[in-house]
Write a protein that holds these residues in place. Sequence first.
Motif, PDB file in Angstrom:
ATOM      1  N   SER A  57      37.641  43.274  48.452  1.00 46.07           N
ATOM      2  CA  SER A  57      37.841  42.624  47.136  1.00 46.07           C
ATOM      3  C   SER A  57      36.380  42.841  46.691  1.00 46.07           C
ATOM      4  O   SER A  57      36.248  43.189  45.030  1.00 46.07           O
ATOM      5  CB  SER A  57      38.198  41.420  47.123  1.00 46.07           C
ATOM      6  N   ARG A  61      35.296  44.556  43.030  1.00 42.99           N
ATOM      7  CA  ARG A  61      34.811  43.875  41.916  1.00 42.99           C
ATOM      8  C   ARG A  61      33.315  44.421  41.621  1.00 42.99           C
ATOM      9  O   ARG A  61      33.176  44.468  40.338  1.00 42.99           O
ATOM     10  CB  ARG A  61      34.539  42.212  42.518  1.00 42.99           C
ATOM     11  N   ASN A 115      33.932  47.473  39.337  1.00 38.01           N
ATOM     12  CA  ASN A 115      34.533  47.162  38.116  1.00 38.01           C
ATOM     13  C   ASN A 115      33.134  46.403  37.448  1.00 38.01           C
ATOM     14  O   ASN A 115      33.196  46.712  35.886  1.00 38.01           O
ATOM     15  CB  ASN A 115      35.584  46.148  38.039  1.00 38.01           C
ATOM     16  N   ASP A 116      32.358  45.925  37.993  1.00 35.24           N
ATOM     17  CA  ASP A 116      30.993  45.530  37.352  1.00 35.24           C
ATOM     18  C   ASP A 116      30.177  46.434  37.009  1.00 35.24           C
ATOM     19  O   ASP A 116      28.990  46.147  36.555  1.00 35.24           O
ATOM     20  CB  ASP A 116      30.674  44.165  38.082  1.00 35.24           C
ATOM     21  N   TYR A 129      27.116  40.185  46.177  1.00 42.28           N
ATOM     22  CA  TYR A 129      28.374  39.804  45.983  1.00 42.28           C
ATOM     23  C   TYR A 129      28.910  39.485  47.528  1.00 42.28           C
ATOM     24  O   TYR A 129      28.446  40.129  48.412  1.00 42.28           O
ATOM     25  CB  TYR A 129      29.180  41.117  45.559  1.00 42.28           C
ATOM     26  N   CYS A 165      33.858  35.767  46.268  1.00 44.31           N
ATOM     27  CA  CYS A 165      35.563  35.868  46.247  1.00 44.31           C
ATOM     28  C   CYS A 165      35.822  34.506  46.935  1.00 44.31           C
ATOM     29  O   CYS A 165      35.133  33.877  47.831  1.00 44.31           O
ATOM     30  CB  CYS A 165      36.021  37.147  46.609  1.00 44.31           C
ATOM     31  N   GLU A 199      44.177  39.793  47.235  1.00 38.97           N
ATOM     32  CA  GLU A 199      43.044  40.201  46.342  1.00 38.97           C
ATOM     33  C   GLU A 199      42.850  38.826  45.789  1.00 38.97           C
ATOM     34  O   GLU A 199      43.765  37.988  45.452  1.00 38.97           O
ATOM     35  CB  GLU A 199      43.645  41.031  45.293  1.00 38.97           C
ATOM     36  N   TRP A 224      37.190  35.628  41.628  1.00 42.74           N
ATOM     37  CA  TRP A 224      35.807  35.289  41.969  1.00 42.74           C
ATOM     38  C   TRP A 224      35.179  34.313  41.226  1.00 42.74           C
ATOM     39  O   TRP A 224      35.571  33.729  40.005  1.00 42.74           O
ATOM     40  CB  TRP A 224      35.134  36.545  41.364  1.00 42.74           C
ATOM     41  N   ASP A 278      39.060  37.060  35.571  1.00 44.64           N
ATOM     42  CA  ASP A 278      39.896  37.974  36.566  1.00 44.64           C
ATOM     43  C   ASP A 278      39.597  39.596  36.368  1.00 44.64           C
ATOM     44  O   ASP A 278      39.839  39.709  35.008  1.00 44.64           O
ATOM     45  CB  ASP A 278      41.205  37.577  36.782  1.00 44.64           C
ATOM     46  N   TYR A 279      39.384  40.247  37.152  1.00 42.14           N
ATOM     47  CA  TYR A 279      39.536  41.782  37.017  1.00 42.14           C
ATOM     48  C   TYR A 279      40.825  41.969  37.307  1.00 42.14           C
ATOM     49  O   TYR A 279      41.865  41.283  37.519  1.00 42.14           O
ATOM     50  CB  TYR A 279      38.572  42.413  37.689  1.00 42.14           C
TER      51      TYR A 279
END
Length: 601
Positions: A364, A368, A371-372, A485, A509, A582, A585, A598-599
Amino acid sequence: MIARLLSVLCLVGFLAACSGTPTSTLGELPRTPQASVEQLLQKAEQSPPALAAQLRLAAADKAFTLNNPARAGQILQQVSLDQLSPAEQVLASTLQAELALLRNRPQSALQALEHPSLQRLGELPAEQQVRTRLVRAQALEADNQLLPAVRERVSIAPQLTGAAAQDNHEIIWALIARLPTDEATSPADGELGAWLALGVAVRDAITLELQQAAIDNWRNANPDHPAALRLPEPLSKLRALPSQPLSKIALLLPQEGQLASVARALRDGFMSAHYQAQQAGFNPPEIVLYDSTQIESLEAFYRQAQADGAQLVVGPLEKPLVKQLGDLPQLPILTLALNYDDAGEGSPAQLFQFGLAAEDEARSAARRAWNDGMRRAVALVPRGEWGDRVLAAFNQSWQAEGGTLLDAKHIDQPVQLAGQIADLFQLRQSEARAQRLKQTLGVELAAEPARRADVDFIFLAATPLQAQQIKPTLTFQYAGDVPVYATSHLYSGDSNPAQYRDLSGIRFCETPWLLDENNPLREQVIQQWPQAGGSLGRLYAMGIDAYLLAPRLAQLKALPETRIDGYSGRLSLNSQQRIERELPWAEFQGGTIRRLPDYNL
């Protein structure tokens, strides 16, 4: 010779169309000429600026349709939008967005589609409207703006036909199935509102039978809706699954020994979900408790469970017992074990496995961070077998996303932590360079060590105590600005702000159970078992999710794309019949916790 003459004549015709006076301020889209990309570019070199821009735009678009996006991008960079008519600007912006998506830059794509000319998109031919709006929908999805992507696709659906309409129909449902709960329940009218209502109806039904009934009820209420006239494929498969209602579940947990407290939390979570189902008017299965510390053997237990009429076993919790199950060729009763056997393949077809695996959180974190916008990572994990597993899971997922793991360190004793972080960020090399320069120049230098600049973020798996030492050490070692993270292990569930003040900025997470404090079931459980509000809450959440999974195992196996919104995460089944989670965060801010959007869960 004739072919060459035809090509020239087509090019001349195209140029004449381009140079003609448009009938309105909108202008015309470039027509697709028979001329090649190179012919168009050659003519552009000999043309005045406005015509040259039109020719280059046509050449860029032709290169893109010929599956040469690199060439298309090079040509488009030479096109000045100011030299184009609004219609041509729409095409140029659309092409720019398509190229940005191919480079995995959805925000750049959306920015391109904000050009003022797009306000006149509705005046253009339907083909261009469809092209532009589809790329906008794709960019919104890639940017994790799922509800706007749904809205765009629902709006454009009437303009589509054939395979494009069918693909759009299926994608709408796939997006709705991925929507976070708050977006899925957003107020909406008309066709979009009905789509969302269908998603909520299927999601809220806790058994296959209830899901099938929910689909039929929705279709009866919305007979003319596109999804009622033609169910999306996953829903058609769902309706076709044979319905086998559960009437009795065997819950196999240890009531004594080291795992007894863990088992109590799992049992209480499981039973609280059972009682909630009763209160909601459902007819839940009977639950029969068995003590795994008292059974003579697994074979004897299964004989007893069969004699008692159990259709499903939930448990065991003990890893050695789960390993024994995994080594068997088959099981007499479908079983959801509450741990993992560590075997990759070869488990019996009747065995499913579910637990709070740290590997899920590592994967996860990789998704994340990607995606960031992160691309290069370093990692800090505990020394030992657990840390090795977490690091391996993170690295595997991170590389699958396309990221690079530059270095990793296993957290040692606190006295060694500063040195490890210095090595991770190559501070000692910086200090050595400064020392050599001092010796060369023969003068004192007032230079601070410089950390490596190619690190985008740190992946961290650590306990609360370790994390409280690590964050200040990062600041001391000139790396305090590097994003972190982390897995949930650094969060104890305690609401004391002083405990987390040194963790400000760390993203981690966590289970929905600990982040969504206003959930009615959570409030009800905590009233009875206050400890469920702390770190033990993860086990209560797992127990509840085991209850939610119990009647849906056949569905998860038959429809691998199925996702279940649980209290320990969004749940899915992998090819080894292991439940993966999943997680949402959050971020520490001044000792408090802020839930992050949320992603793509």
